[in-house]
Design a protein around this motif. Structure first.
Motif, PDB file in Angstrom:
ATOM      1  N   TYR A   1     -16.921 -30.738 -67.849  1.00 29.37           N
ATOM      2  CA  TYR A   1     -17.902 -30.342 -68.862  1.00 29.37           C
ATOM      3  C   TYR A   1     -18.752 -29.175 -68.373  1.00 29.37           C
ATOM      4  O   TYR A   1     -19.009 -28.222 -69.121  1.00 29.37           O
TER       5      TYR A   1
ATOM      6  N   LEU B   1     -11.854 -27.544 -72.955  1.00 29.04           N
ATOM      7  CA  LEU B   1     -12.417 -28.554 -73.855  1.00 29.04           C
ATOM      8  C   LEU B   1     -11.380 -29.616 -74.209  1.00 29.04           C
ATOM      9  O   LEU B   1     -11.706 -30.803 -74.314  1.00 29.04           O
TER      10      LEU B   1
ATOM     11  N   SER C   1     -11.568 -33.482 -73.294  1.00 25.85           N
ATOM     12  CA  SER C   1     -11.364 -34.552 -74.273  1.00 25.85           C
ATOM     13  C   SER C   1     -10.400 -35.604 -73.748  1.00 25.85           C
ATOM     14  O   SER C   1     -10.597 -36.810 -73.977  1.00 25.85           O
TER      15      SER C   1
ATOM     16  N   TRP D   1     -14.433 -36.482 -79.118  1.00 20.18           N
ATOM     17  CA  TRP D   1     -14.980 -35.139 -78.990  1.00 20.18           C
ATOM     18  C   TRP D   1     -14.661 -34.332 -80.237  1.00 20.18           C
ATOM     19  O   TRP D   1     -13.557 -34.402 -80.780  1.00 20.18           O
ATOM     20  N   HIS D   2     -15.630 -33.536 -80.686  1.00 19.66           N
ATOM     21  CA  HIS D   2     -15.448 -32.583 -81.780  1.00 19.66           C
ATOM     22  C   HIS D   2     -16.154 -31.298 -81.373  1.00 19.66           C
ATOM     23  O   HIS D   2     -17.310 -31.321 -80.938  1.00 19.66           O
ATOM     24  N   PHE D   3     -15.463 -30.180 -81.581  1.00 15.89           N
ATOM     25  CA  PHE D   3     -15.971 -28.903 -81.104  1.00 15.89           C
ATOM     26  C   PHE D   3     -16.105 -27.872 -82.220  1.00 15.89           C
ATOM     27  O   PHE D   3     -16.228 -26.687 -81.933  1.00 15.89           O
ATOM     28  N   ASN D   4     -16.100 -28.285 -83.482  1.00 15.39           N
ATOM     29  CA  ASN D   4     -16.202 -27.361 -84.606  1.00 15.39           C
ATOM     30  C   ASN D   4     -17.382 -27.749 -85.476  1.00 15.39           C
ATOM     31  O   ASN D   4     -17.744 -28.930 -85.588  1.00 15.39           O
TER      32      ASN D   4
ATOM     33  N   THR E   1     -20.979 -25.468 -76.010  1.00 11.83           N
ATOM     34  CA  THR E   1     -20.486 -26.699 -75.400  1.00 11.83           C
ATOM     35  C   THR E   1     -21.604 -27.708 -75.193  1.00 11.83           C
ATOM     36  O   THR E   1     -21.373 -28.922 -75.269  1.00 11.83           O
TER      37      THR E   1
ATOM     38  N   ALA F   1     -21.897 -30.003 -78.162  1.00 11.73           N
ATOM     39  CA  ALA F   1     -20.749 -30.842 -78.534  1.00 11.73           C
ATOM     40  C   ALA F   1     -21.042 -32.331 -78.412  1.00 11.73           C
ATOM     41  O   ALA F   1     -20.691 -33.101 -79.319  1.00 11.73           O
TER      42      ALA F   1
ATOM     43  N   SER G   1     -20.849 -34.847 -81.574  1.00 11.81           N
ATOM     44  CA  SER G   1     -19.746 -35.801 -81.559  1.00 11.81           C
ATOM     45  C   SER G   1     -20.206 -37.246 -81.466  1.00 11.81           C
ATOM     46  O   SER G   1     -19.641 -38.125 -82.124  1.00 11.81           O
TER      47      SER G   1
END
Length: 957
Positions: free
Chosen positions: A305, A323, A327, A434-437, A546, A549, A553
């Motif tokens: 991370y 990322l 995850s 995890w979600h990155f959008n 980041t 995130a 999430s």
């Protein structure tokens, strides 16, 4: 007319080939010849029309212009409808005349300079630079020079270009070749041939290029060794997940993502191909080196991370790869967290199912003091050092307390909707992922809201009806894809399903040319393609940082689950387990809030009118009230049987009197509340044998064991605080009884009321009574009543919110859990103890107060002995008695003056008592209130003791 219009815009054979098309197709006489910049035989003249293209000349002298109509005639012809129809011939449509081919002399022309471009016959002079010469000339010049300043070898060892490119290509994949070998001893690749070079390049250039490839190949080999060793050894789950990601990366590189050796033509092209793979391999190699020094999954996830955070503003494609690695590497920890807070079925066994240590949850079985067996509810402790860095401290505490409260429901209310494993189907159960959008923010929030609404409806149904299972009526789990439904279908439909299933199984597997099915593999293929439209680049555009995130999430789902679990747990504690009743029990007996209990206890301990009991007449004394008569007896401590008879019925009668009228009386007091003997160290035992000492009653205490699950609120720390406060209050009650008895006792009749000793004793009695009554009033009206009243207000507000369910009052926050309520309870007791001067840092002030109270007891003993001597007809020694009581009174007044001065200084100190009672929990939420400063309570004690400066004046006798 319509036909004429159609013919006017219609050309027959418009796209027909020209008669000279056969000549054009060979590409030699086109109007624009092909751009052949790499062929020096062509010159720029060839890009224009050939000179052999003869166009018809126009002779202006012999031309006949009489046939050209005038402008007026043209205007008339445009208006005339009798215009003849124009029918073009095929010959007239051929607009390209025959073209001739260029001569051989033009094809052999050179155009390297402007002079040659302007003058075809210009002869170029020979260049003096080796770079303009042929590769062979450059190689011949290098053979005359040494390879390096430290070497005598000249020219180096020349190898074929394709051999070097093939060896470097294999080296980039971590493979050995004829030029490069892997050494097990040095754990690195080395070049078999020293000073290797190729034609057209210097040895230094080739060696510098080989160093980059050697580093890349060595890292690939070391990563492969790491993967192999991971699967051989007993490592952590996160290490296995990281090794799986590295294995996928190596598989992508080995599968031919780089340029194949057969298509290699340039060293620069090969360097460009390995640029991104080398960057990814180097990044993962650094991660592996740092991970080798860690031993837990949380540190591995934290390192990945932190590395991804460093790439927020550098390489987007590499950040997206990391990322995805994060995850996957944090998936084991997330699986355990999902199981801990209730986001997975209890029937599913995770790799942490039987782990009691190593994570942020440490399990320590509790031993039952009475039967010596393990308790049904283990003692879970939180280890914040085992929490990953992407989880904040607040979220970490919420996660731990949510899981702890959930297990409380599972143990004591196994039929609760949150405690049952099948309340929600597995397909509808949310997961921490995890979600990155940015697009996932609203989806996660909507999912958390729907989950919380559904579970809250099931919880309310359970609280009303006492059973669960409501959600399963609304959510039906879809049948698996491989399941074949046969109910209600005829034979032909069943055969159709079986044939379809067989066709699916007989279908060929996906070939290697098709896109990979694994997400990480697809990301690697796209990111290593060096294209601007790769998935890694497109998904990284305008992506959240980041650092945000985890907030996007995890926080919505954690907060929703925490609110559900906390609301259900607190509702069960308040309504089913009668938490308020147990807290009021402590307030009545440990804090002396029950007047009946204080009166009965004082009467049994200090009343001189009650008879005592001895070992010889126990049976005869049980029918009558018995007292210990502390203060009027010389032998101490009493026997255990005498103590039991004296205190018999004090607690039971006081407790039954506090119950509402016409209520059912329980067979015992909640928590088995009763008197007990405190265990004292050997050094303190002699102090309790003196009946006139302040510590004579320190052996007496109240025993209470909170029934589960109330032990989550009434913690051992709070019980220790209750015990300390009870011991101090017992001393104050004793001093109040002693001073009250002193004021009621008159001077013996044989003594003169105007004697010096009597006057001083009278002043001592009055001042001691004022001090003890003021101290007792401050303790019960300010030090205890103030914090406990605010505590009751918080509890009333909590019960109101739980009863409304968010309709008439705001719901509980996700941080309002049992741990915060327990911390609030301890914080209230700590504030009470601070106001009573019982904290460790107040030991000097408390010792001064103990000396003041001990002085009063010493005076009471003197007066008892003095009165007994006068009653026995002793000699009159008023002068000595006056000096003795004067010295006692003077020292006592001096201690009181110092005590008041110290308390005044503490109350005037800025911020004194602000931090007291923090309980380790920050403010905020319903149970995070701070309350007033404890220093203000001490200021009220100073005002009550001395408003007019009485003790500040010197003693005049």
């Amino acid at each position: 007319m319509a036909g004429s219009v159609e013919d006017a815009f219609r050309f027959h054979d418009l796209w027909a080939p020209s008669p000279d098309e056969g000549t054009y197709l060979d590409g030699s006489i086109l109007h624009f010849t092909p751009l052949l910049l790499q062929e020096p035989e062509h010159r720029l003249h060839d890009f224009f029309l050939p000179k052999s293209l003869d166009l018809p000349s126009l002779d202006l002298g012999t031309a006949d212009f009489s046939t050209i109509p005038s402008i007026e005639d043209l205007d008339e012809s445009l208006d005339s409808s009798d215009a003849p129809e124009f029918t073009p011939n095929d010959d007239e449509l051929d607009i390209l005349p025959p073209l001739s081919r260029p001569t051989a002399s033009r094809l052999s022309a050179r155009f390297f300079t402007w002079e040659g471009f302007l003058d075809p016959d210009f002869v170029e002079p020979r260049s003096a630079y080796l770079s303009e010469a042929s590769p062979h000339t450059f190689d011949a010049a290098l053979r005359a020079l040494p390879v390096s300043p430290d070497s005598d070898e000249k020219g180096g060892k020349l190898v074929q270009r394709d051999v070097l490119l093939r060896g470097l290509s294999y080296l980039a994949r971590g493979r050995s070749s004829a030029l490069f070998r892997y050494s097990e001893d040095s754990r690195s690749f080395t070049c078999v041939v020293d000073n290797v070079c190729v034609s057209g390049l210097s040895c230094r250039t080739v060696q510098s290029t080989c160093e980059h490839f050697l580093e890349c190949g060595t890292n690939v080999k070391l990563l492969q060794i790491f993967v192999d060793d991971t699967y051989k050894e007993n490592t952590t789950p996160a290490t296995v997940a990281l090794a799986s990601c590295i294995s996928i990366l190596l598989g992508v590189i080995q599968s031919g993502h780089l340029t194949t050796p057969r298509t290699l033509r340039s060293l620069l092209r090969l360097q460009q191909d390995i640029q991104r793979p080398k960057h990814v391999i180097s990044c993962l190699k650094h991660l592996v080196d740092e991970i080798s020094q860690t031993t837990d999954d949380e540190s591995i996830s934290s390192l990945i991370y932190d590395k991804a955070q460093q790439l927020d503003h550098t390489n987007d494609w590499l950040r997206y790869i990391l990322l995805e690695v994060l995850s996957r590497s944090s998936a084991p920890w997330l699986d355990f967290t999902n199981s801990w807070i209730g986001f997975s079925s209890r029937s599913q066994t995770t790799m942490y199912e039987h782990t009691t240590t190593g994570g942020f949850v440490e399990e320590q079985p509790q031993e039952n003091e009475e039967i010596g067996k393990a308790s049904a509810m283990p003692d879970y402790s939180f280890n914040p050092g085992k929490m990953p860095t992407f989880i904040s401290d607040d979220d970490g505490h919420v996660i731990f307390e949510t899981g702890k409260s959930l297990r409380l429901l599972q143990v004591h209310h196994p039929d609760h909707p949150l405690a049952t494993a099948d309340t929600l189907p597995e397909t509808n159960m949310p997961k921490l992922e995890w979600h990155f959008n940015w697009e996932d923010v609203e989806k996660i929030q909507a999912k958390a809201t729907a989950y919380e609404r559904s579970l809250m409806a099931a919880v309310k149904h359970y609280e009303r009806n006492g059973r669960s299972g409501l959600i399963r009526d609304h959510y039906q789990e879809a049948a698996p894809r491989e399941q074949i439904e046969t109910f209600g279908k005829d034979e032909s439909q069943i055969d159709t399903q079986i044939e379809a299933s067989a066709d699916f199984l007989d279908a060929p597997l996906h070939s290697g040319s098709q896109p990979p099915q694994d997400k990480l593999q697809q990301i690697l293929f796209d990111a290593l393609s060096n294209t601007q439209t790769s998935q890694a680049d497109s998904l990284s555009n305008f992506a959240p940082p980041t650092s945000m995130a985890p907030l996007i999430s995890f926080t919505p789902l954690i907060a929703a689950q925490a609110r559900l679990v906390n609301t259900s747990t607190l509702h069960a504690l308040f309504h089913r387990h009668q938490l308020r009743h147990h807290l009021n029990l402590h307030h009545d007996f440990h804090l002396f809030a029950s007047g009946l209990f204080v009166a009965r206890l004082s009467h049994a301990l200090f009343s001189p009118d009650l008879p005592t009991s001895s070992r010889s007449n126990i049976q005869s004394s049980t029918a009558n009230p018995i007292g210990l008569r502390l203060g009027t007896r010389d032998t101490w401590p009493p026997a255990s049987s005498e103590l039991r008879l004296a205190l018999m019925g004090v607690l039971t009668d006081s407790y039954h009197a506090s119950l509402p009228p016409h209520s059912t009386r329980p067979p015992s007091i909640p928590g088995n509340l009763g008197f007990a003997v405190r265990s004292l160290p050997a050094a303190d035992v002699p102090a309790i044998t003196d009946p006139d000492s302040l510590t004579a009653l320190d052996f007496l205490r109240l025993h209470y064991k909170p029934p589960p699950p109330l032990d989550a609120i009434i913690t051992p720390t709070s019980l220790v605080l209750y015990d300390h406060i009870f011991k101090h209050l017992l001393r104050v009650i004793r001093l109040a009884c002693v001073t009250t008895h002193l004021t009621r006792t008159s001077t013996p009749h044989r003594s003169s009321l105007h004697s010096p000793s009597a006057i001083i004793a009278t002043r001592f009695r009055i001042d001691a009574h004022h001090f003890t009554t003021t101290l007792a009033s401050y303790i019960f009206d300010v030090a205890i009543a103030g914090p406990w009243t605010r505590f009751n207000t918080v509890l009333d507000n909590a019960e109101r919110r739980l009863a409304s369910g968010g309709t008439t009052a705001p719901p509980l926050a996700h941080t309002d859990n049992t741990a915060r309520l327990a911390a609030l309870h301890e914080r209230v007791l700590e504030r009470i103890a601070f106001a009573l001067l019982l904290r460790k840092r107040q030991v000097e002030v408390r010792n001064l107060l103990d000396e003041i109270l001990s002085g009063i007891l010493a005076f009471a003993r003197w007066e008892r002995l003095w009165g007994r001597g006068r009653a026995d007809g002793g000699e009159d020694g008023d002068g000595e008695e006056a000096d003795e009581v004067r010295e006692m009174y003077t020292k006592w007044r001096k201690r009181v003056r110092v005590f008041v001065s110290v308390c005044r200084g503490l109350s005037e100190r800025k911020g004194y008592g602000e931090e007291e009672g923090g309980g380790g929990v920050d403010g905020g939420g319903l149970f995070g209130g701070g309350g007033e400063e404890a220093g203000s309570a001490i200021a009220q004690l100073v005002v009550r003791l001395e408003m007019s400066g009485y003790y500040a004046e010197p003693t005049r006798l």
